[in-house]
Design a protein around this motif. Structure first.
Motif, PDB file in Angstrom:
ATOM      1  N   ILE A  38      60.746  23.777 -45.766  1.00 28.29           N
ATOM      2  CA  ILE A  38      59.739  22.882 -46.340  1.00 28.29           C
ATOM      3  C   ILE A  38      59.359  21.802 -45.325  1.00 28.29           C
ATOM      4  N   ILE A  39      60.363  21.210 -44.707  1.00 25.97           N
ATOM      5  CA  ILE A  39      60.072  20.126 -43.762  1.00 25.97           C
ATOM      6  C   ILE A  39      59.271  20.658 -42.568  1.00 25.97           C
ATOM      7  N   VAL A  40      59.767  21.743 -41.988  1.00 28.22           N
ATOM      8  CA  VAL A  40      59.114  22.259 -40.776  1.00 28.22           C
ATOM      9  C   VAL A  40      57.701  22.746 -41.078  1.00 28.22           C
ATOM     10  N   SER A  41      57.537  23.459 -42.184  1.00 30.46           N
ATOM     11  CA  SER A  41      56.216  24.025 -42.458  1.00 30.46           C
ATOM     12  C   SER A  41      55.215  22.931 -42.822  1.00 30.46           C
ATOM     13  N   CYS A  42      55.689  21.877 -43.463  1.00 30.11           N
ATOM     14  CA  CYS A  42      54.765  20.781 -43.768  1.00 30.11           C
ATOM     15  C   CYS A  42      54.446  19.996 -42.502  1.00 30.11           C
ATOM     16  N   TYR A  43      55.397  19.990 -41.575  1.00 27.63           N
ATOM     17  CA  TYR A  43      55.218  19.178 -40.372  1.00 27.63           C
ATOM     18  C   TYR A  43      54.297  19.858 -39.358  1.00 27.63           C
ATOM     19  N   THR A  44      54.469  21.153 -39.194  1.00 24.46           N
ATOM     20  CA  THR A  44      53.887  21.802 -38.032  1.00 24.46           C
ATOM     21  C   THR A  44      52.365  21.664 -37.968  1.00 24.46           C
ATOM     22  N   LEU A  45      51.688  21.809 -39.079  1.00 26.29           N
ATOM     23  CA  LEU A  45      50.230  21.686 -39.045  1.00 26.29           C
ATOM     24  C   LEU A  45      49.798  20.228 -39.174  1.00 26.29           C
ATOM     25  N   SER A  46      50.462  19.499 -40.100  1.00 22.98           N
ATOM     26  CA  SER A  46      50.003  18.129 -40.345  1.00 22.98           C
ATOM     27  C   SER A  46      50.236  17.262 -39.123  1.00 22.98           C
ATOM     28  N   ARG A  98      40.227  29.833 -37.792  1.00 14.74           N
ATOM     29  CA  ARG A  98      41.115  28.903 -38.494  1.00 14.74           C
ATOM     30  C   ARG A  98      42.209  29.639 -39.243  1.00 14.74           C
ATOM     31  N   PHE A  99      41.882  30.819 -39.806  1.00 14.90           N
ATOM     32  CA  PHE A  99      42.932  31.522 -40.554  1.00 14.90           C
ATOM     33  C   PHE A  99      44.003  32.052 -39.618  1.00 14.90           C
ATOM     34  N   GLU A 100      43.604  32.340 -38.380  1.00 12.17           N
ATOM     35  CA  GLU A 100      44.616  32.774 -37.408  1.00 12.17           C
ATOM     36  C   GLU A 100      45.581  31.633 -37.104  1.00 12.17           C
ATOM     37  N   LEU A 101      45.040  30.435 -37.074  1.00 15.29           N
ATOM     38  CA  LEU A 101      45.884  29.271 -36.820  1.00 15.29           C
ATOM     39  C   LEU A 101      46.893  29.095 -37.949  1.00 15.29           C
ATOM     40  N   ILE A 102      46.410  29.165 -39.190  1.00 12.88           N
ATOM     41  CA  ILE A 102      47.292  29.027 -40.355  1.00 12.88           C
ATOM     42  C   ILE A 102      48.366  30.112 -40.338  1.00 12.88           C
ATOM     43  N   LEU A 103      47.920  31.318 -40.067  1.00 23.03           N
ATOM     44  CA  LEU A 103      48.834  32.452 -40.040  1.00 23.03           C
ATOM     45  C   LEU A 103      49.892  32.250 -38.958  1.00 23.03           C
ATOM     46  N   GLY A 104      49.433  31.790 -37.800  1.00 25.23           N
ATOM     47  CA  GLY A 104      50.347  31.560 -36.689  1.00 25.23           C
ATOM     48  C   GLY A 104      51.382  30.505 -37.025  1.00 25.23           C
ATOM     49  N   LYS A 105      50.924  29.426 -37.635  1.00 28.21           N
ATOM     50  CA  LYS A 105      51.837  28.353 -38.009  1.00 28.21           C
ATOM     51  C   LYS A 105      52.891  28.877 -38.982  1.00 28.21           C
ATOM     52  N   THR A 106      52.443  29.635 -39.973  1.00 29.73           N
ATOM     53  CA  THR A 106      53.379  30.181 -40.960  1.00 29.73           C
ATOM     54  C   THR A 106      54.358  31.129 -40.275  1.00 29.73           C
ATOM     55  N   LEU A 107      53.819  31.975 -39.428  1.00 30.14           N
ATOM     56  CA  LEU A 107      54.655  32.951 -38.738  1.00 30.14           C
ATOM     57  C   LEU A 107      55.728  32.243 -37.897  1.00 30.14           C
ATOM     58  N   GLY A 108      55.353  31.135 -37.285  1.00 30.68           N
ATOM     59  CA  GLY A 108      56.322  30.383 -36.490  1.00 30.68           C
ATOM     60  C   GLY A 108      57.500  29.938 -37.332  1.00 30.68           C
ATOM     61  N   VAL A 109      57.206  29.418 -38.524  1.00 33.85           N
ATOM     62  CA  VAL A 109      58.274  28.969 -39.413  1.00 33.85           C
ATOM     63  C   VAL A 109      59.095  30.174 -39.882  1.00 33.85           C
ATOM     64  N   VAL A 110      58.412  31.269 -40.167  1.00 33.20           N
ATOM     65  CA  VAL A 110      59.111  32.467 -40.625  1.00 33.20           C
ATOM     66  C   VAL A 110      60.050  32.982 -39.524  1.00 33.20           C
ATOM     67  N   LEU A 111      59.597  32.881 -38.288  1.00 34.19           N
ATOM     68  CA  LEU A 111      60.458  33.272 -37.162  1.00 34.19           C
ATOM     69  C   LEU A 111      61.736  32.446 -37.153  1.00 34.19           C
ATOM     70  N   LEU A 112      61.548  31.155 -37.329  1.00 32.73           N
ATOM     71  CA  LEU A 112      62.702  30.254 -37.359  1.00 32.73           C
ATOM     72  C   LEU A 112      63.648  30.654 -38.484  1.00 32.73           C
ATOM     73  N   ASP A 113      63.076  30.913 -39.659  1.00 36.36           N
ATOM     74  CA  ASP A 113      63.887  31.318 -40.817  1.00 36.36           C
ATOM     75  C   ASP A 113      64.631  32.615 -40.543  1.00 36.36           C
ATOM     76  N   THR A 114      63.925  33.560 -39.936  1.00 37.82           N
ATOM     77  CA  THR A 114      64.546  34.851 -39.645  1.00 37.82           C
ATOM     78  C   THR A 114      65.783  34.641 -38.795  1.00 37.82           C
ATOM     79  N   LEU A 115      65.597  33.854 -37.756  1.00 38.64           N
ATOM     80  CA  LEU A 115      66.709  33.626 -36.835  1.00 38.64           C
ATOM     81  C   LEU A 115      67.877  32.947 -37.554  1.00 38.64           C
ATOM     82  N   LEU A 116      67.571  31.854 -38.250  1.00 40.53           N
ATOM     83  CA  LEU A 116      68.638  31.079 -38.872  1.00 40.53           C
ATOM     84  C   LEU A 116      69.322  31.877 -39.979  1.00 40.53           C
ATOM     85  N   LEU A 117      68.530  32.567 -40.783  1.00 41.20           N
ATOM     86  CA  LEU A 117      69.123  33.313 -41.891  1.00 41.20           C
ATOM     87  C   LEU A 117      69.989  34.453 -41.359  1.00 41.20           C
ATOM     88  N   LEU A 118      69.514  35.072 -40.302  1.00 40.59           N
ATOM     89  CA  LEU A 118      70.285  36.153 -39.688  1.00 40.59           C
ATOM     90  C   LEU A 118      71.647  35.623 -39.237  1.00 40.59           C
TER      91      LEU A 118
END
Ligand SMILES: Nc1ncnc2c1ncn2[C@@H]1O[C@H](COP(=O)(O)OP(=O)(O)O)[C@@H](O)[C@H]1O
Ligand SMILES: [Mg+2]
Lengths: 457, 407
Positions: free
Chosen positions: A69-77, A95-115
């Motif tokens: 929540i913190i990272v995803s709210c932070y990254t774009l704002s 613009r949608f590519e930007l949003i998608l990229g931002k989300t994907l970045g957070v998802v990458l982080l989650d993937t790594l940490l959850l793994l």
């Protein structure tokens, strides 16, 4: 796609270099091993492992959700606030590519940490019996009751059947003129339905109760299936013991009188104490090839008492339907899908909200997810009066909220060694995916219209 | 690119931007009915004091702001269209960069936003880092860069796609004289290679040197537009520029001119755009043209500031002039846009009597229009007058210049 990836990589790097991510990681790395040592549960090794899994998965899910929540709210704002976005949106990226990229970045982080953290929890869980030198009976019990994934079958009450039964008895009463005018039809029907329901799970002396299940798929036909039950009696004998015979197998073979039995039917004459949970096992080959299984209870006439199985916890069949590892992976994937949901939520909200407000909103969604059952309950209660509004406005909104409690409490499945069924798993993942997609599309639309350089104070 | 727009890289049609607050109140007309035409391969300068709408125009061209009315055509299309923006390089007002990335990562990120493959990116990044003089600092995080260094990365970032149109918002702000010189050379060189450049600036000398054409803005409205020569040409005067002449040659020319009934004056060539610019702004102010910028209150503030500054300077260098006198002088001069020549003169001369190099740095290197700060607050001014506060500032500035020298 390379542009989405560039944005994703950048937002991942930013999150990794953000202190919050490090703090959360350190917290988990320190806390998990400590938990594995300090969890005691009910004192048995099974209890210890259960409480470790419960806290470990719970803590990981909670902390990673908050981090997401913190990272995803932070990254774009933050990009908008610090105006780095000026040099990004003026590049040939949509613009949608930007949003998608931002989300994907957070998802990458989650993937790594959850793994990392789910692997740590998994490894520690497997190590715990070894470290405490568990052996013999306790180890067998642990393997049967914890390091497994059992499916549970509960009687599925068919409201349709009950309704027709009640209708029939109502007409009977009408015909015999036993209805008196002082009671409304509704009240009478309610009572008749209760009786019908009750009769399906009760047996008079010499009578039977039958439970039938479809789609039973034991993991291995050499396993056992476990019948767990609890009953009450209309007349309790002095020693509280009730005699009965249990039959487990393909009941159709008897019903339709087949020549030769294809699968065995096991009979278990028993003597059980009332009002306590009992469990017995029969070999899993009792299940028919097409997944049909029937369990019959025969009430010995000598009991001279009607036996009632309570609707809530009167009857359950458990069988091993998967293994611990697979179940754990499914649990982890559901947690992951939730994190993806929160990533989409945070990014989507920060397309039009500043960081603090977006975090507040996301946290609110998180906590309503934790008490979702309660919220739905109270809304359903209110909803009776404003049904149309409720149906078309409130219900879809509530549907959009995630659910973590009650049937969706993932660590409970692992603790109880309950199989996360394929259907449940698929529906949960798909539901979260659809919700995330809806949030992202909303984000695309808002962001595409937004005046990026407009200062919001 | 559509054919009918072929000759213009940028064209705006009654482009207007009005800022309103949340309730739709307190409207600020930042850009008013702008009809801008920038030809291909032109270096076009948007000049104007702070708050005159330069940045707002550029933002509208790039789709960062939506026009209230009118529209803008950039390279024959919409600046937001990826096909168009792929050909644009943009350097924003300040270099808004990711502080956690190093110089190379930064450029690599922007390069990949253009979809450049890694081989092209690598070679361009090397070339650009070399060009902006930061090749040795490629692996240092941007966050540790000085403003001027970050500005250079910002410029490199704007060039990574080899743009056809370069939009530069105050490209020289924050740069040292060498950086400024390099940027100007770069602009000239890019123009020679057929690029179109639109730049905004309030540094007139810079603009004069590189621009083919300028528009002078005030209060969101174009006050004057034309080629630099055209604007500065004075119909009633003739200028003869030669190498330094001998006295004898000069005397001969004087005789010829006087015989013809003309007036003769000899002086070295001077900055011209500056005085022209000040003229325009003064005219606009006298015409009570509204501005959302900082100008209106600046007359007083500016003079006060100049007074305060010289006051502190005086104290610093223990000069003999009474501070109270200064203030009075300043007040008398408040009507003027330009700070009092006397004060300025003192400001620029006094350092020469001082042994400390510290103060010499205070000497304005470019004769730019002093009203730079937007509405300086009174108490801040008072703070300034206090010797202590000012000494600190000077020290800081000194440190900065030392840093720059070290770089
Ligand atoms: N986002 C905004 N909201 C409100 N007013 C703004 C905004 N951006 C700029 N302005 C106002 O518009 C005017 C022009 O600003 P700007 O274009 O930045 O001037 P400059 O010529 O210095 O670049 C200024 O008065 C400024 O206060
Ligand atoms: Mg500006």
């Amino acid at each position: 796609m390379s542009r989405v990836w560039a944005v994703a990589k950048n937002s991942f790097v930013s999150a990794m270099r953000m202190k919050t991510a490090i703090v959360f990681m350190l917290l988990l790395i320190i806390l998990l091993p400590i938990l594995s040592i300090t969890s005691t549960g009910d004192g048995t090794i099974k209890g210890r492992i259960q409480s470790f899994i419960s806290y470990g998965l719970g803590l990981t899910g909670f902390l990673l959700s908050i981090l997401t929540i913190i990272v995803s709210c932070y990254t774009l704002s933050s990009d908008i606030k610090h105006k780095q976005i000026y040099t990004v949106v003026t590049k040939p990226i949509r613009r949608f590519e930007l949003i998608l990229g931002k989300t994907l970045g957070v998802v990458l982080l989650d993937t790594l940490l959850l793994l990392v953290f789910s692997s740590i929890i998994y490894a520690l869980t497997l190590q715990m019996p070894r470290l405490t030198k568990t052996k013999g009976d306790e180890l067998v019990r642990l393997n049967n009751e914890f390091f497994t994934a059992r499916a549970s079958l509960k009687p599925d009450i068919d409201e349709q059947v009950i309704e027709t039964k009640a209708q029939k008895s109502y007409k009977e009463l009408q015909r015999s003129g036993q209805l008196n005018d002082s009671r409304s039809k509704q009240a009478v029907m309610q009572e008749l339905k209760d009786i019908a329901r009750y009769s399906m799970h009760s047996a008079e002396p010499g009578g039977m109760v039958i439970w039938e299940f479809k789609n039973v798929k034991p993991f291995d036909s050499n396993d056992n299936i476990f019948v767990r039950f609890k009953f009450e009696a209309s007349r309790i004998p002095p020693d509280k013991n009730i005699y009965g015979v249990w039959y487990v197998g393909d009941y159709r073979q008897i019903k339709y009188g087949q020549e030769k039995m294809k699968t065995p039917i096991y009979a278990a004459p028993r003597k059980d104490v009332v009002k306590t949970v009992q469990e017995f096992q029969v070999p899993a080959n009792a299940v028919a090839a097409d997944g049909y299984l029937a369990v019959v209870f025969y009430n010995e006439p000598m009991n001279d008492s009607t036996i009632i199985f309570p609707q809530e916890d009167g009857f359950e069949v458990l069988y091993r339907a998967g293994n611990f590892g697979l179940n754990f992976v499914r649990a982890t994937l559901i947690i992951f899908a939730r994190l993806v949901f929160f990533a989409a939520l945070g990014v989507s909200l920060s397309t039009w909200l500043g960081f603090p407000v977006a975090v507040m909103c996301s946290l609110a969604v998180f906590f309503t997810g934790v008490i979702n059952g309660f919220i739905i309950g109270s809304f359903a209660y209110l909803g009776e009066n404003v049904s149309l509004f409720y149906k078309y406005a409130v219900e879809p909104m509530i549907w959009l909220l995630p659910k973590f409690d009650q049937g969706c409490n993932i660590s409970k499945y692992i603790i109880d060694a309950k199989l996360i069924g394929t259907a449940f798993f698929a529906v949960t993942i798909a539901g979260l995916a659809v919700k995330s997609a809806i949030l992202l599309v909303a984000g695309f639309i808002i962001f595409a219209r937004r005046e990026i350089a407009k200062v919001i104070v | 690119m559509t054919e009918n727009n072929g000759q213009f890289a940028i064209e705006t049609f009654s482009l207007t931007k009005i800022f309103a607050d949340w309730w739709g109140r307190s409207r600020v007309v930042a850009v008013d009915n702008l009809n801008l035409k920038v030809r291909n391969n032109q270096v076009f300068g948007l000049l104007g004091p702070n708050g005159s709408g330069k940045t707002t125009i550029l933002k509208m061209l790039l789709g960062l702001l939506h026009p209230t009315r009118g529209r803008a055509v950039v390279l024959g299309g919409d600046g937001k269209d990826p096909k168009i923006s792929a050909q644009i390089g943009f350097l924003p007002e300040e270099s808004y960069l990711y502080s956690y990335l190093n110089a190379r990562e930064t450029l690599d990120f922007y390069g990949s936003l253009f979809g450049l493959n890694s081989r092209v990116r690598k070679s361009r990044i090397d070339a650009l880092l070399d060009m902006v003089g930061l090749a040795g600092m490629a692996n240092r995080p941007i966050g540790t860069f000085s403003k001027g260094m970050a500005r250079r990365i910002g410029l490199a970032q704007a060039l990574i796609n080899d743009p056809k149109l370069l939009i530069l918002d105050e490209p020289t702000s924050g740069l040292d004289p060498i950086g400024t010189r390099q940027i100007k050379d770069l602009i000239v060189e890019l123009a020679r290679r057929g690029k179109t450049i639109l730049l905004s600036s309030h540094l007139l000398a810079d603009a004069e040197e590189v621009c083919d054409r300028v528009a002078i803005l005030y209060g969101g409205l174009v006050q004057r537009e034309g080629s630099v020569e055209e604007l500065l040409e004075r119909k009633d005067k003739t200028q003869i520029t030669t190498n330094i002449l001998t006295d004898r040659a000069m005397e001969q020319i004087r005789r010829i001119v006087e015989k013809d009934g003309g007036e003769f004056e000899v002086k070295p060539p001077m900055q011209k755009l500056e005085s022209f610019f000040i003229d325009i702004v003064r005219q606009a102010q006298q015409a009570k043209r509204p501005t959302s910028g900082a100008m209106n209150r600046l007359e007083a503030t500016d003079a006060e500031r100049a007074a305060a500054m010289s006051n502190v300077l005086d104290k610093l260098v223990a000069a003999k002039i009474e501070p109270s006198e200064k203030t009075e002088q300043a007040e008398v001069e408040t009507v003027k846009i330009r700070p009092d020549d006397d004060i300025l003169g003192k400001l620029t001369q006094e350092p020469q009597q001082i042994t400390e190099p510290v103060v010499r740095e205070k000497k304005p290197e470019t004769p730019e229009l002093p009203p730079q700060q937007d509405g300086i607050k009174k108490d801040l001014l008072n703070e300034l007058v206090k010797p202590k506060g000012f000494t600190e500032r000077i020290k800081k500035k000194d440190k900065k210049t030392e840093e720059k020298k070290n770089e």
